[in-house]
Design a protein around this motif. Structure first.
Motif, PDB file in Angstrom:
ATOM      1  N   ASP A 166       7.442  -3.502  -4.806  1.00 12.69           N
ATOM      2  CA  ASP A 166       6.630  -2.319  -5.086  1.00 12.69           C
ATOM      3  C   ASP A 166       5.156  -2.709  -5.023  1.00 12.69           C
ATOM      4  O   ASP A 166       4.673  -3.474  -5.843  1.00 12.69           O
ATOM      5  N   VAL A 167       4.433  -2.166  -4.037  1.00  9.91           N
ATOM      6  CA  VAL A 167       3.005  -2.455  -3.902  1.00  9.91           C
ATOM      7  C   VAL A 167       2.154  -1.275  -4.367  1.00  9.91           C
ATOM      8  O   VAL A 167       0.934  -1.271  -4.194  1.00  9.91           O
ATOM      9  N   GLY A 168       2.811  -0.269  -4.944  1.00 11.61           N
ATOM     10  CA  GLY A 168       2.102   0.855  -5.537  1.00 11.61           C
ATOM     11  C   GLY A 168       1.243   1.624  -4.549  1.00 11.61           C
ATOM     12  O   GLY A 168       1.629   1.875  -3.415  1.00 11.61           O
ATOM     13  N   LYS A 169       0.032   1.962  -4.974  1.00  8.72           N
ATOM     14  CA  LYS A 169      -0.882   2.783  -4.173  1.00  8.72           C
ATOM     15  C   LYS A 169      -1.499   2.001  -3.013  1.00  8.72           C
ATOM     16  O   LYS A 169      -2.196   2.561  -2.193  1.00  8.72           O
ATOM     17  N   LYS A 170      -1.241   0.701  -2.939  1.00  8.49           N
ATOM     18  CA  LYS A 170      -1.769  -0.115  -1.846  1.00  8.49           C
ATOM     19  C   LYS A 170      -0.778  -0.202  -0.683  1.00  8.49           C
ATOM     20  O   LYS A 170      -0.855  -1.105   0.140  1.00  8.49           O
ATOM     21  N   PHE A 171       0.147   0.761  -0.605  1.00 12.72           N
ATOM     22  CA  PHE A 171       1.189   0.704   0.412  1.00 12.72           C
ATOM     23  C   PHE A 171       0.623   0.636   1.826  1.00 12.72           C
ATOM     24  O   PHE A 171       0.976  -0.240   2.607  1.00 12.72           O
ATOM     25  N   ARG A 215       7.653  -1.163  -0.746  1.00 11.89           N
ATOM     26  CA  ARG A 215       7.674   0.262  -1.041  1.00 11.89           C
ATOM     27  C   ARG A 215       6.442   0.569  -1.876  1.00 11.89           C
ATOM     28  O   ARG A 215       5.851  -0.315  -2.488  1.00 11.89           O
ATOM     29  N   GLY A 216       6.027   1.816  -1.873  1.00 15.04           N
ATOM     30  CA  GLY A 216       4.863   2.221  -2.643  1.00 15.04           C
ATOM     31  C   GLY A 216       4.543   3.673  -2.358  1.00 15.04           C
ATOM     32  O   GLY A 216       5.374   4.411  -1.838  1.00 15.04           O
ATOM     33  N   GLN A 217       3.333   4.077  -2.681  1.00 12.29           N
ATOM     34  CA  GLN A 217       2.926   5.462  -2.496  1.00 12.29           C
ATOM     35  C   GLN A 217       1.767   5.534  -1.511  1.00 12.29           C
ATOM     36  O   GLN A 217       0.895   4.675  -1.514  1.00 12.29           O
ATOM     37  N   THR A 218       1.801   6.586  -0.699  1.00 12.56           N
ATOM     38  CA  THR A 218       0.709   6.885   0.221  1.00 12.56           C
ATOM     39  C   THR A 218       0.770   8.365   0.532  1.00 12.56           C
ATOM     40  O   THR A 218       1.777   9.022   0.284  1.00 12.56           O
ATOM     41  N   GLY A 259       8.755   5.738  -4.570  1.00 12.12           N
ATOM     42  CA  GLY A 259       7.830   5.323  -3.531  1.00 12.12           C
ATOM     43  C   GLY A 259       8.341   5.475  -2.115  1.00 12.12           C
ATOM     44  O   GLY A 259       9.368   6.083  -1.868  1.00 12.12           O
TER      45      GLY A 259
END
Length: 161
Positions: free
Chosen positions: A105-110, A128-131, A158
């Motif tokens: 999980d790389v969060g918002k740095k996807f 995985r993360g958010q974008t 994510g």
């Protein structure tokens, strides 16, 4: 303990366990109750068979949600259709958990991390993360393989590369 039959606007059926009706309403207002399949927090109770506890205190009136919006009634499905739906939902949750277990999980740095992997600036790995949708389209246009995927928060949430 209250066991409630719940559903989301997409029609996913699931069960929730709460200490009381007040506990359910409190969690619902704070958007802590989410569909385990799609993650939607707009959850409603379905009619369910009551369990009588003759030694219990009389029920108190439940507080009404502040932004209650009328929802169309859920159509009743056949027992076979409900069984297939529950099996698919269980498989989706199991698969979502497996994806979360096998990705970082790389969060918002996807988007940033996906580019770094694609251009060889860091080691290749599943993330995985958010974008945003716009950023996902830009990644695809750059030739970076991404899969927009909504995972329930309980599974890790994510998007996935």
């Amino acid at each position: 303990m209250k066991v409630l039959d719940l559903h989301c606007p997409a029609g996913h059926l699931f069960e929730g366990w709460f200490a009381s009706e007040d506990d359910f309403q409190s969690q619902l207002q704070r958007r802590l109750v989410q569909c385990p399949v799609c993650g939607d927090s707009h959850v409603s109770k379905r009619l369910s068979a009551p369990r009588l506890n003759l030694g219990a205190q009389p029920p108190r009136a439940a507080p009404q949600p502040q932004e209650a919006q009328p929802r169309p009634p859920m159509p009743e499905a056949s027992p076979e259709a409900r069984e297939r739906l529950q099996a698919m939902q269980a498989a989706w949750i199991q698969w979502s958990r497996k994806v979360a277990e096998n990705t970082e999980d790389v969060g918002k740095k996807f988007a940033e991390e996906a580019r770094r992997i694609h251009y060889g600036e860091t080691e290749e790995r599943a993330i995985r993360g958010q974008t945003s949708a716009e950023e996902a389209v830009e990644l695809l246009e750059e030739g970076i393989g991404v899969l927009p995927l909504v995972l329930p928060e309980s599974a890790g949430g994510g998007s996935l590369q």
